[in-house]
Design an enzyme around this catalytic site. Structure first.
Site, PDB file in Angstrom:
ATOM      1  CG  ASP A   1      -8.383   4.344  -0.325  1.00  0.00           C
ATOM      2  OD1 ASP A   1      -8.231   3.101  -0.240  1.00  0.00           O
ATOM      3  OD2 ASP A   1      -7.648   5.153   0.252  1.00  0.00           O
TER       4      ASP A   1
ATOM      5  CD  GLU B   1      -0.157   5.640  -3.754  1.00  0.00           C
ATOM      6  OE1 GLU B   1       0.315   5.851  -2.625  1.00  0.00           O
ATOM      7  OE2 GLU B   1      -0.895   4.687  -4.016  1.00  0.00           O
TER       8      GLU B   1
ATOM      9  CG  ASP C   1      -1.969   1.031   1.269  1.00  0.00           C
ATOM     10  OD1 ASP C   1      -2.312   1.573   0.194  1.00  0.00           O
ATOM     11  OD2 ASP C   1      -2.493   1.313   2.373  1.00  0.00           O
TER      12      ASP C   1
HETATM   13  O1  MIG Z   1      -4.091   5.999   4.673  1.00  0.00           O
HETATM   14  O2  MIG Z   1      -3.966   0.797   5.610  1.00  0.00           O
HETATM   15  O3  MIG Z   1      -5.944   2.090   0.111  1.00  0.00           O
HETATM   16  O4  MIG Z   1      -6.930  -0.172   1.405  1.00  0.00           O
HETATM   17  O5  MIG Z   1      -7.108  -0.054   4.200  1.00  0.00           O
HETATM   18  C1  MIG Z   1      -4.872   4.879   4.375  1.00  0.00           C
HETATM   19  C2  MIG Z   1      -5.146   1.518   5.669  1.00  0.00           C
HETATM   20  C3  MIG Z   1      -4.000   3.682   4.210  1.00  0.00           C
HETATM   21  C4  MIG Z   1      -5.105   2.941   2.179  1.00  0.00           C
HETATM   22  C5  MIG Z   1      -5.508   1.728   1.394  1.00  0.00           C
HETATM   23  C6  MIG Z   1      -6.567   0.972   2.131  1.00  0.00           C
HETATM   24  C7  MIG Z   1      -6.076   0.598   3.512  1.00  0.00           C
HETATM   25  C8  MIG Z   1      -5.651   1.861   4.273  1.00  0.00           C
HETATM   26  N1  MIG Z   1      -4.621   2.576   3.514  1.00  0.00           N
END
Ligand code: MIG
Length: 803
Positions: free
Chosen positions: A486, A409, A406
């Protein structure tokens, strides 16, 4: 633009003038590369030579380039190789690429203009005034052509009329008009009004924009913040050919393990081992299939990556094992941000090894993510990828083989050394070795996911890794697959998921999916049920929700929704033989599991832009209900063959002509499915979870068309190395006069056959005799055959006097 000089140098033709350079080569048959370097004299010390250009997108095991010939014809240079021709005007710089020879070839791409600006000396020093559009390329956009792909985008499947930015962005939540999103793939397949396709890929990880016939209806423009435009023109003639050539260039996705295609549950907010146990029990006691649980950030100790909180997860290894015994794989999340805390070994190693992104002034860049303060590994450098890969040992030793990357980016909530940024990420002028962030930002996730795949492959060679990533650049498919980030629990996002996943599939990423029932916001029972139906053919199927939203496990809304969701999940399990076969096919053809109709019907204008339906392989069309309180929907059945209703994979329904619209009746538990004449689709019985990709009970739905039918099945252990025993089976029905002969041909070294195999066949007017089946039954146009073990041939005679 004048380009007075040219020279053939090995397999490359160099053309240059006083200031500009273009290098032309043919890396693959049907793929021509133009490395355009306008104003290169001002920025390249070695002018007119260009420095080597490393790529994050290209597969590392590329074949040797094709030979090229060059000759002069008036003001034009004619460059030929690999079946393509490039005509380059040396007085204007205009070029075109043709499929074939200069006289008879079809024009693929045509550029009137490409240009650059002399870099301002300040650019390099002060990124806040960095010119975001240093180089430009304008291609003709003929009226009526459709523009597919471009990575992860909102909007319809045809991006004509959109202005797109390539800058991977964490946007919580995104909306149906948000651009850019998390994944940047500057590759489009162009389909003209005759249904003929070609591709354009601009291999620049730099911040770029593309104007897809928006500002000028006749032009596709790419503008890059970088000094060059590295353009590949890919021949068709079908969209599928373009996609295959793109994968020949940038790589094919590796085969996922079967379990990753099963049902998965996730939630940001599951905090303890006991909570996970309760979720599994909730699935099992309600006869709901479950193959995976994704474990979000709360398993970590203070959001420190590569740690496990000892209080909430006292024995992670035992938990992983306990779950595996119940058929459930744990897939932990991993974020790139490393907590800056002296004494924390990951931070200490990163610092000591000089693995971190730095500021323009040379200090280690410090920001804030979940860990605060946080520093960022520089995944654009191979030594950092190797170091991060070695860190996966911890999870591999726990028995984990799936990982969810995650925030890559990379997301960064704030900076300790404030600079201007675009979105919540690192500043343009942060340093990756000697490259500025604006140059490599989009490729950050590629290195992170490359490390994950390499890590699991090294430490658990007997398992097949499953790597999910939120961000990516072209080529990401070699390392990981993408989920669409998201999204929101709304009907518009349900519908959006189809062109989004379809567009990712058309961008070389065949296993992408969206969070089921929406991540942000509270969902409803009806939206849940319909979303599960839509997701029956998602390449992977994960229910995931944001922290603080209403619970959305399948049973949270009671009946009739639970029953509808169970039906959809069982359908999913039934279809796994087909889905896994498609997943395997993707590793060879790059065709995605979930296919936009255009992939097989590019010349059918109604099919071309239809993005409320999708195909699972060529033969199965899915037309889910996408609107609240609707129990009927309009369905377009592409021209060229007939389609039979096989709603919920149950009995065959009416047959419809292609090229027509029909209304599907779809009450809450029904998913409208249509089988195309000429195709057979394998399926099995529902099960609580997957095991091996071999099917003790196998059925085929087949529709014999005028030329018979074909069906395929790929089987292997479902996990483990890709070179383990496998088998590819084709069943082919061939007509000859009044008879239909069905043969099964299997290739591969996997032993053992299905224990019970049946074939449900329509398309025969009558049945006089059947040879080779264990038993058969013909009624109302449907022939049911029970097939003996290890069968190879069935012969059916059509004729008036049925038995
Ligand atoms: O700032 O880890 O897209 O799937 O549950 C949010 C928490 C961070 C973004 C991800 C999402 C995940 C969430 N993350």
């Amino acid at each position: 633009m004048r380009l007075d000089h040219f020279a053939a140098e090995g397999s490359t033709v160099r053309v240059w003038g006083d200031t500009d350079v273009v290098l032309i080569s043919v890396p693959l048959p049907g793929v021509l590369r133009l490395r355009l370097a306008p104003e290169a004299r001002a920025g390249t010390y070695t002018f007119p030579k260009l420095p080597p250009k490393p790529s994050f997108a290209l597969r590392p095991d590329a074949a040797a380039p094709e030979a090229v010939q060059v000759r002069e014809a008036g003001a034009e240079l004619v460059i030929q190789g690999g079946g393509l021709t490039c005509l380059l005007n040396r007085e204007t710089g205009a070029w075109m690429v043709l499929d074939g020879d200069p006289q008879t070839g079809r024009v693929l791409a045509q550029a009137a203009l490409w240009s650059g600006e002399v870099p301002n000396a300040r650019d390099a020093l002060d990124a806040e005034v960095f010119d975001l559009q240093r180089t430009r390329l304008t291609l003709d956009a003929p009226h009526g052509s459709a523009y597919l792909g471009f990575g992860e985008r909102v909007g319809p499947i045809d991006k004509r009329g959109m202005h797109l930015t390539f800058w991977n962005t964490d946007c919580f939540p995104h909306h149906t008009d948000t651009d850019p999103l998390y994944v940047s793939v500057p590759f489009t397949t162009v389909v003209d009004t005759a249904g003929l396709a070609h591709g354009v890929f601009v291999d620049e990880p730099w911040r770029m924009e593309a104007d897809v016939a928006r500002r000028r209806p006749d032009a596709l423009t790419f503008a890059s913040a970088g000094p060059e435009l590295d353009v590949y023109v890919l021949a068709g003639p079908r969209p599928a050919d373009v996609l295959r050539r793109y994968a020949d260039l940038t790589g094919y996705a590796p085969l996922p393990p079967l379990w990753a295609l099963g049902a998965a549950q996730s939630r940001w907010g599951y905090k303890t081992a006991d909570e996970l146990r309760a979720i599994v029990a909730g699935y099992r006691e309600r006869d709901l299939p479950l193959d995976a649980l994704y474990v979000d950030i709360d398993y970590m100790d203070a959001y420190k990556v590569w740690t496990v909180d000892r209080h909430r997860f006292p024995d992670m290894k035992a938990l992983v094992g306990e779950m595996l015994e119940q058929g459930v794989h744990l897939v932990p999340i991993v974020d790139p941000g490393v907590k800056a805390e002296p004494g924390y070994d990951v931070y200490d190693e990163a610092l000591a090894g000089d693995h971190l992104v730095r500021t323009a002034r040379g200090d280690v860049l410090v920001g804030e993510v979940w860990p605060d303060p946080a520093v960022f590994p520089d995944f654009t450098r191979p030594e950092v990828v190797a170091w991060w890969g070695s860190r996966h040992k911890l999870f591999a030793e726990l028995g984990i083989s799936g990982q969810w990357n995650d925030m890559n980016e990379p997301a960064c909530f704030s900076l300790k050394q404030p600079r201007v940024t675009e979105g919540k990420t690192l500043p343009y002028d942060a340093r990756h070795g000697n490259r500025p962030h604006i140059e490599v930002h989009n490729a950050y996730a590629n290195g992170m996911s490359e490390a994950s795949r390499a890590g699991y492959t090294q430490f658990s060679p007997h398992l097949r890794p499953w790597i999910l990533t939120r961000a990516g650049y072209a080529g990401i498919q070699r390392h990981a697959t993408v989920w669409t980030g998201d999204n929101t629990a709304t009907w518009s996002h349900l519908a959006l998921s189809l062109p989004m996943i379809g567009g990712l599939g058309l961008s070389g990423i065949p296993y992408a999916a969206a969070d089921v029932a929406g991540f942000a916001g509270d969902t409803t029972g009806e939206l849940m049920a319909r979303w599960y139906q839509v997701a029956v053919g998602y390449p992977f199927l994960r229910n995931h929700a944001a922290s603080g939203t209403a619970d959305q496990e399948p049973w949270r809304f009671g009946e009739p929704f639970l029953n509808a969701i169970r039906t959809a999940l069982h359908l999913r399990m039934q279809l796994l033989p087909h889905l896994y076969t498609l997943a395997h096919e993707a590793t060879r053809s790059a065709l995605p599991v979930m296919r936009p109709l255009v992939l097989h019907h590019a010349a059918d204008p109604d099919a071309l832009r239809e993005d409320t339906q999708y195909l699972l392989g060529e033969g199965l069309l899915v037309a889910p209900v996408l609107r609240a309180a609707h129990t009927r929907r309009l369905v377009y059945l592409p021209a060229g063959s007939e389609w039979a209703e096989v709603f919920n994979l149950a009995e065959f329904g009416p047959v419809h002509a292609g090229g027509t619209y029909t209304v599907a009746d779809a009450p809450l538990t029904v998913l409208p499915l249509y089988l195309k004449a000429g195709h057979a689709v394998p399926y099995t019985d529902a099960a609580p979870h997957t095991t091996a990709a071999q099917w003790p009970r196998l059925s085929w739905l087949a529709f014999a068309g005028a030329d018979g039918f074909v069906g395929q099945l790929y089987e292997d252990a479902g996990s483990g190395p890709a070179d383990a025993p496998s088998r590819l089976t084709r069943i082919v029905g061939e007509r000859e006069g009044q008879s239909l002969t069905i043969r099964r041909e299997s290739r591969g070294d996997l032993q053992g056959f299905e224990q019970r195999e049946t074939l449900h066949l329509i398309g025969l007017k009558s049945v006089q005799s059947v040879q080779g089946a264990a038993s058969h039954n013909y009624a109302d146009g449907l022939l049911r055959l029970s097939l003996p073990a290890a069968w190879t041939e069935i012969r059916i005679e059509e004729g008036e006097s049925g038995e």
